[in-house]
Design a protein around this motif. Structure first.
Motif, short mmCIF file in Angstrom:
data_model
loop_
_atom_site.label_atom_id
_atom_site.label_comp_id
_atom_site.label_asym_id
_atom_site.label_seq_id
_atom_site.Cartn_x
_atom_site.Cartn_y
_atom_site.Cartn_z
N ALA A 13 41.50 78.28 120.89
CA ALA A 13 40.70 77.13 120.45
C ALA A 13 40.02 76.46 121.64
O ALA A 13 38.83 76.16 121.61
N THR A 14 40.79 76.24 122.71
CA THR A 14 40.23 75.60 123.91
C THR A 14 39.21 76.51 124.58
O THR A 14 38.12 76.07 124.97
N ASP A 15 39.56 77.79 124.71
CA ASP A 15 38.64 78.73 125.36
C ASP A 15 37.34 78.88 124.60
O ASP A 15 36.25 78.91 125.19
N PHE A 16 37.43 78.95 123.29
CA PHE A 16 36.23 79.14 122.48
C PHE A 16 35.37 77.87 122.50
O PHE A 16 34.14 77.95 122.57
N ALA A 17 36.01 76.70 122.46
CA ALA A 17 35.25 75.44 122.52
C ALA A 17 34.51 75.32 123.85
O ALA A 17 33.35 74.89 123.90
N THR A 18 35.18 75.73 124.94
CA THR A 18 34.54 75.70 126.26
C THR A 18 33.34 76.64 126.30
O THR A 18 32.26 76.28 126.79
N GLU A 19 33.54 77.84 125.79
CA GLU A 19 32.46 78.83 125.77
C GLU A 19 31.28 78.34 124.92
O GLU A 19 30.12 78.52 125.29
N CYS A 20 31.59 77.71 123.78
CA CYS A 20 30.54 77.17 122.92
C CYS A 20 29.76 76.07 123.63
O CYS A 20 28.53 75.99 123.51
N GLY A 21 30.49 75.22 124.37
CA GLY A 21 29.83 74.14 125.10
C GLY A 21 28.87 74.67 126.15
O GLY A 21 27.73 74.20 126.27
N VAL A 140 41.06 54.15 109.65
CA VAL A 140 42.37 54.33 110.30
C VAL A 140 42.47 55.81 110.65
O VAL A 140 42.55 56.66 109.77
N ILE A 141 42.44 56.11 111.93
CA ILE A 141 42.43 57.50 112.39
C ILE A 141 43.84 57.97 112.69
O ILE A 141 44.64 57.24 113.30
N SER A 142 44.17 59.18 112.28
CA SER A 142 45.49 59.73 112.61
C SER A 142 45.55 60.04 114.09
O SER A 142 44.53 60.06 114.78
N ARG A 143 46.75 60.28 114.59
CA ARG A 143 46.93 60.48 116.02
C ARG A 143 46.82 61.95 116.41
O ARG A 143 47.46 62.40 117.36
N ARG A 144 45.97 62.71 115.73
CA ARG A 144 45.85 64.12 116.06
C ARG A 144 44.95 64.36 117.26
O ARG A 144 44.95 65.44 117.84
N GLY A 145 44.16 63.35 117.66
CA GLY A 145 43.27 63.51 118.81
C GLY A 145 42.16 64.51 118.55
O GLY A 145 41.69 64.65 117.42
N SER A 146 41.77 65.22 119.58
CA SER A 146 40.67 66.18 119.44
C SER A 146 41.16 67.52 118.89
O SER A 146 40.34 68.37 118.53
N ARG A 147 42.46 67.71 118.82
CA ARG A 147 43.02 68.97 118.30
C ARG A 147 42.91 68.99 116.78
O ARG A 147 43.22 68.01 116.12
N SER A 148 42.48 70.11 116.24
CA SER A 148 42.34 70.22 114.79
C SER A 148 43.71 70.22 114.13
O SER A 148 44.74 70.51 114.76
N ILE A 149 43.73 69.89 112.84
CA ILE A 149 45.00 69.89 112.11
C ILE A 149 45.56 71.30 112.04
O ILE A 149 46.77 71.51 112.12
N ALA A 150 44.67 72.29 111.90
CA ALA A 150 45.12 73.68 111.90
C ALA A 150 45.80 74.03 113.21
O ALA A 150 46.82 74.73 113.24
N ASN A 151 45.26 73.50 114.31
CA ASN A 151 45.86 73.78 115.62
C ASN A 151 47.18 73.02 115.79
O ASN A 151 48.13 73.54 116.39
N HIS A 152 47.26 71.81 115.27
CA HIS A 152 48.53 71.08 115.29
C HIS A 152 49.60 71.89 114.54
O HIS A 152 50.72 72.03 115.00
N THR A 153 49.22 72.39 113.37
CA THR A 153 50.16 73.17 112.56
C THR A 153 50.60 74.42 113.30
O THR A 153 51.78 74.79 113.30
N TRP A 240 40.76 69.26 105.18
CA TRP A 240 42.19 69.05 105.00
C TRP A 240 42.36 68.08 103.85
O TRP A 240 42.02 66.90 103.95
N GLU A 241 42.84 68.56 102.72
CA GLU A 241 42.88 67.76 101.51
C GLU A 241 43.88 66.62 101.63
O GLU A 241 45.08 66.84 101.75
N VAL A 242 43.36 65.40 101.63
CA VAL A 242 44.14 64.16 101.80
C VAL A 242 45.27 64.33 102.81
O VAL A 242 46.39 63.91 102.59
N GLY A 243 44.95 64.96 103.92
CA GLY A 243 45.88 65.03 105.03
C GLY A 243 46.98 66.04 104.92
O GLY A 243 47.94 66.00 105.68
N VAL A 244 46.86 67.02 103.99
CA VAL A 244 48.01 67.92 103.84
C VAL A 244 47.66 69.40 103.82
O VAL A 244 48.38 70.21 104.39
N GLY A 245 46.59 69.81 103.21
CA GLY A 245 46.35 71.24 103.08
C GLY A 245 44.89 71.62 103.19
O GLY A 245 44.02 70.84 102.83
#
Length: 285
Positions: A13-21, A140-153, A240-245
């Motif tokens: 995820a990080t490598d691809f985001a850097t390459e995209c930038g 009200v923003i969740s504390r996931r930061g710049s990382r996607s929910i899929a990446n958190h999971t 991400w449907e209401v924060g879960v799926g």
């Protein structure tokens, strides 16, 4: 790659985001005020460059790699525009536009900087910016930061058993911080307790019927409980449907079909920015 949200996870995820930038900065013009106005030739070129550098034609065939590239470069494009806009505001853009114009962001070409300053200095743009800032302040923003929910999971997968976290565990991680303030807000705590109550009620009903509950069933019950509690106030605004799926939105249709394009920006946003582009192109012509 997460198959539900069609996004890279882990170190990829990080490598691809850097390459995209890097690719976006090299081949995408920034003097367009909506992504839809960026020439298709530029978008195709960026996708081709990324495909060559990543050598993932297999993924391209399975997931519509050009759609993945366009979505990712679009995100980088918006992020860069946002950083430049924030730099302009911090240097007095709204009160002293000439001073802000003289303090160009170092990574922004001078021609593009002047073009963007012309746009930001418009009264319509300022009013729209103020309105969006007020709206964001209410969120009200969740504390996931710049990382996607899929990446958190993905990061929460048990390294020994390779078992993914439950939806409730993901919800808790994104709304609770044990080392700082605890719950993100009081509403998050109340929602979490209500989710547990809904889940337990569903479990009790199944147990009363003598149904054996599997892990998959329990995860599904948690998704339904979260949707039942959170869905009363929230709408599906992301993948991400209401924060879960993970779910597919209308603007994520490119994940299903190469022929379908992603949803455009809101009509108000597009009308505001395209009107300036049309005026600018007319003056340039």
């Amino acid at each position: 790659m997460d198959e539900h949200t069609i996004s890279f996870v882990g170190t990829s995820a990080t490598d691809f985001a850097t390459e995209c930038g890097i690719t976006m900065h090299n081949f995408c013009p920034m003097n367009y005020h909506t992504w839809e106005l960026v020439p298709e030739d530029a978008k195709t070129l960026m996708s081709e460059k990324l495909e060559v550098s990543w050598k993932i034609r297999v993924i391209a065939n399975k997931y519509n790699f050009y759609g993945v590239c366009e979505c990712s470069t679009h995100a980088q494009w918006k992020r860069t525009r946002g950083k430049w806009s924030e730099h302009w505001k911090k240097n007095g853009g709204k009160t002293n536009p000439q001073l802000a114009r003289s303090k160009r962001k170092f990574d922004c070409p001078i021609q593009e900087w002047n073009h963007l300053c012309d746009y930001w200095e418009l009264e319509k743009t300022k009013k729209y910016s103020d309105k969006m800032e007020a709206n964001r302040a209410k969120q009200v923003i969740s504390r996931r930061g710049s990382r996607s929910i899929a990446n958190h999971t993905f990061q929460m997968i048990n390294p020994e058993t390779q078992i993914p976290p439950s939806p409730l565990e993901v919800y808790h991680k994104l709304h609770f911080n044990a080392t700082k303030q605890g719950w993100l807000n009081e509403n998050s705590r109340i929602e979490y307790e209500n989710i547990i109550e809904h889940k337990q009620a569903a479990l009790d009903e199944l147990n009363s019927k003598g149904i054996t509950i599997t892990t998959t069933m329990e995860h599904q019950l948690e998704k339904e409980a979260i949707k039942s509690v959170c869905g009363r106030k929230k709408t599906i605004q992301s993948a991400w449907e209401v924060g879960v799926g993970p779910v597919l939105r209308k603007k994520d249709s490119w994940m299903k079909s190469v022929a379908e394009s992603s949803q455009r920006d809101s009509s108000e946003n597009e009308s505001l920015r395209s009107s300036y582009c049309t005026r600018g192109e007319t003056e340039t012509g």
